[in-house]
Design an enzyme around this catalytic site. Structure first.
Site, PDB file in Angstrom:
ATOM      1  N   THR A   1       0.819  -1.211   0.000  1.00 34.97           N
ATOM      2  CA  THR A   1       0.000   0.000   0.000  1.00 34.97           C
ATOM      3  C   THR A   1       0.855   1.265   0.000  1.00 34.97           C
ATOM      4  OG1 THR A   1      -1.628  -1.241   1.309  1.00 34.97           O
ATOM      5  CG2 THR A   1      -1.949   1.122   1.126  1.00 34.97           C
TER       6      THR A   1
ATOM      7  N   ARG B   1      11.656  -1.292   8.597  1.00 33.31           N
ATOM      8  CA  ARG B   1      12.114  -1.678   9.930  1.00 33.31           C
ATOM      9  C   ARG B   1      13.640  -1.600   9.941  1.00 33.31           C
ATOM     10  NH1 ARG B   1       7.779  -0.888  11.636  1.00 33.31           N
ATOM     11  NH2 ARG B   1       6.438  -2.208  12.924  1.00 33.31           N
TER      12      ARG B   1
ATOM     13  N   ASP C   1      14.076   6.552   9.090  1.00 32.76           N
ATOM     14  CA  ASP C   1      13.043   6.708  10.109  1.00 32.76           C
ATOM     15  C   ASP C   1      13.056   5.554  11.104  1.00 32.76           C
ATOM     16  OD1 ASP C   1      10.665   8.143  11.121  1.00 32.76           O
ATOM     17  OD2 ASP C   1       9.573   6.344  10.500  1.00 32.76           O
TER      18      ASP C   1
ATOM     19  N   GLU D   1      15.988   1.231  18.899  1.00 34.53           N
ATOM     20  CA  GLU D   1      15.278   2.500  19.064  1.00 34.53           C
ATOM     21  C   GLU D   1      14.944   2.728  20.534  1.00 34.53           C
ATOM     22  OE1 GLU D   1      11.919   2.441  16.418  1.00 34.53           O
ATOM     23  OE2 GLU D   1      13.163   2.224  14.631  1.00 34.53           O
TER      24      GLU D   1
ATOM     25  N   HIS E   1      11.141   7.425  13.970  1.00 35.22           N
ATOM     26  CA  HIS E   1      10.087   6.438  13.724  1.00 35.22           C
ATOM     27  C   HIS E   1       8.707   7.106  13.772  1.00 35.22           C
ATOM     28  CE1 HIS E   1       9.244   1.846  13.955  1.00 35.22           C
ATOM     29  NE2 HIS E   1       8.316   2.455  13.252  1.00 35.22           N
TER      30      HIS E   1
ATOM     31  N   SER F   1       7.269   8.376  10.693  1.00 34.58           N
ATOM     32  CA  SER F   1       6.802   8.561   9.314  1.00 34.58           C
ATOM     33  C   SER F   1       5.321   8.224   9.152  1.00 34.58           C
ATOM     34  CB  SER F   1       7.636   7.723   8.338  1.00 34.58           C
ATOM     35  OG  SER F   1       7.486   6.345   8.589  1.00 34.58           O
TER      36      SER F   1
END
Length: 318
Positions: free
Chosen positions: A148, A229, A253, A258, A277, A279
């Protein structure tokens, strides 16, 4: 009485709408775990996941039959156990197509037109050209993962007159994608690209998919974007490629760990843009999850069918 738990704060209009669909059920809604924790073991449907939930909803006498994830990625969930218990799992895939595709182009344009450099110069009140001269128009973009998000990215790329290459497992053609490749043809795609954009989920197959070998196959003038990822990329190899000029720059991103460590050299690199992270962040997130996925899936489930929107294939991991 059957129970449905939604571990998020949602608008009262949605609560009313869902209550009307399940008038004989108990509906528990709220972000605070004190609201729903004691109900997890009895919940037949749970929407939204939090760390520690499995202790209750995957216990031996749990009644869970369907989990609607509030995120598109499901790699952090206990997939094997859910599969063994025949629990339906549906993701929030598709919710992020607009915000993430916008972020992809923000990163691409930022690096191409030196916006990140000018922002730093503005903070220092420095008037400097920064050797800016690149354009995004009519360049070649490789979209690694034409789902998508990848499809929306390809659509936008065409507004810039870009040549669009795509990678998907099936190799099936897609609108706005000029040439489609399969993952085993990555070495044929990478040398052609001015921009490489990773939009893949994390699976056994995609883990560490990009390392030193892949960066060497790219143009030295190419930019690398990862909004999938962090574990899809061998971060040390990426850092080395950026330091040595194997590739021109990166917009990132997601990261292996993290939050990104303050010691990471990625923070200081002039040819890198780091975002935390975010986006997929959008004010429309809950609306899209509920209206486009949760409610239609709930209608199917209540009519005795398997919820079909974004039903996760456990063997594929997405």
């Amino acid at each position: 009485m059957k129970k449905m738990v939604i571990t998020r704060n949602i608008d009262q209009d949605y609560i009313t709408q869902i209550n009307a669909m399940i008038p004989d059920w108990e509906l528990i809604v709220g972000k605070d775990k004190n609201i729903w924790q004691e109900h997890l073991k009895d919940a037949e449907i749970i929407a939204g996941w939090h760390n520690g939930i499995e202790e209750y909803c995957l216990a031996p006498h749990s009644k869970l039959k369907w989990l609607q994830s509030w995120s598109a990625g499901v790699d952090y969930l206990p997939l094997e156990e859910m599969n063994s218990r025949n629990i339906y799992l549906t993701s929030a895939n598709g919710v992020h197509a607009y915000p993430i595709s916008e972020t992809i182009f923000a990163l691409m344009l930022g690096l191409t037109r030196k916006i990140h450099t000018y922002v730093k110069n503005q903070q220092k009140k420095t008037w400097h050209h920064a050797h800016m001269g690149l354009e995004i128009h009519e360049k070649t973009i490789g979209i690694i993962g034409v789902g998508t998000i990848g499809k929306e990215t390809a659509k936008i790329a065409k507004a810039f007159g870009m040549h669009v290459l795509g990678v998907r497992h099936s190799g099936k053609p897609e609108d706005y994608v000029d040439e489609m490749y399969t993952p085993d043809q990555l070495d044929q795609l990478l040398p052609q690209c001015d921009y490489v954009v990773v939009t893949l989920p994390l699976t056994k197959e995609t883990n560490q998919m990009f390392g030193a070998e892949q960066f060497k196959q790219m143009k030295t003038s190419a930019f690398f974007m990862n909004i999938g990822r962090g574990e899809i990329v061998v971060e040390a190899d990426l850092i080395q490629a950026l330091k040595e000029g194997t590739i021109a720059g990166a917009g990132l991103d997601v990261f292996e760990t993290e939050p990104l460590s303050p010691e990471s050299p990625l923070w200081e690199m002039e040819n890198v843009i780091v975002t935390p992270h975010t986006s997929g962040s959008t004010d429309h997130y809950n609306q899209r999850v509920i209206e486009n996925i949760l409610i239609p899936n709930l209608k199917e489930y209540l009519s005795g069918h398997i919820p079909s929107i974004n039903l996760v294939n456990f063997s594929k991991g997405y």
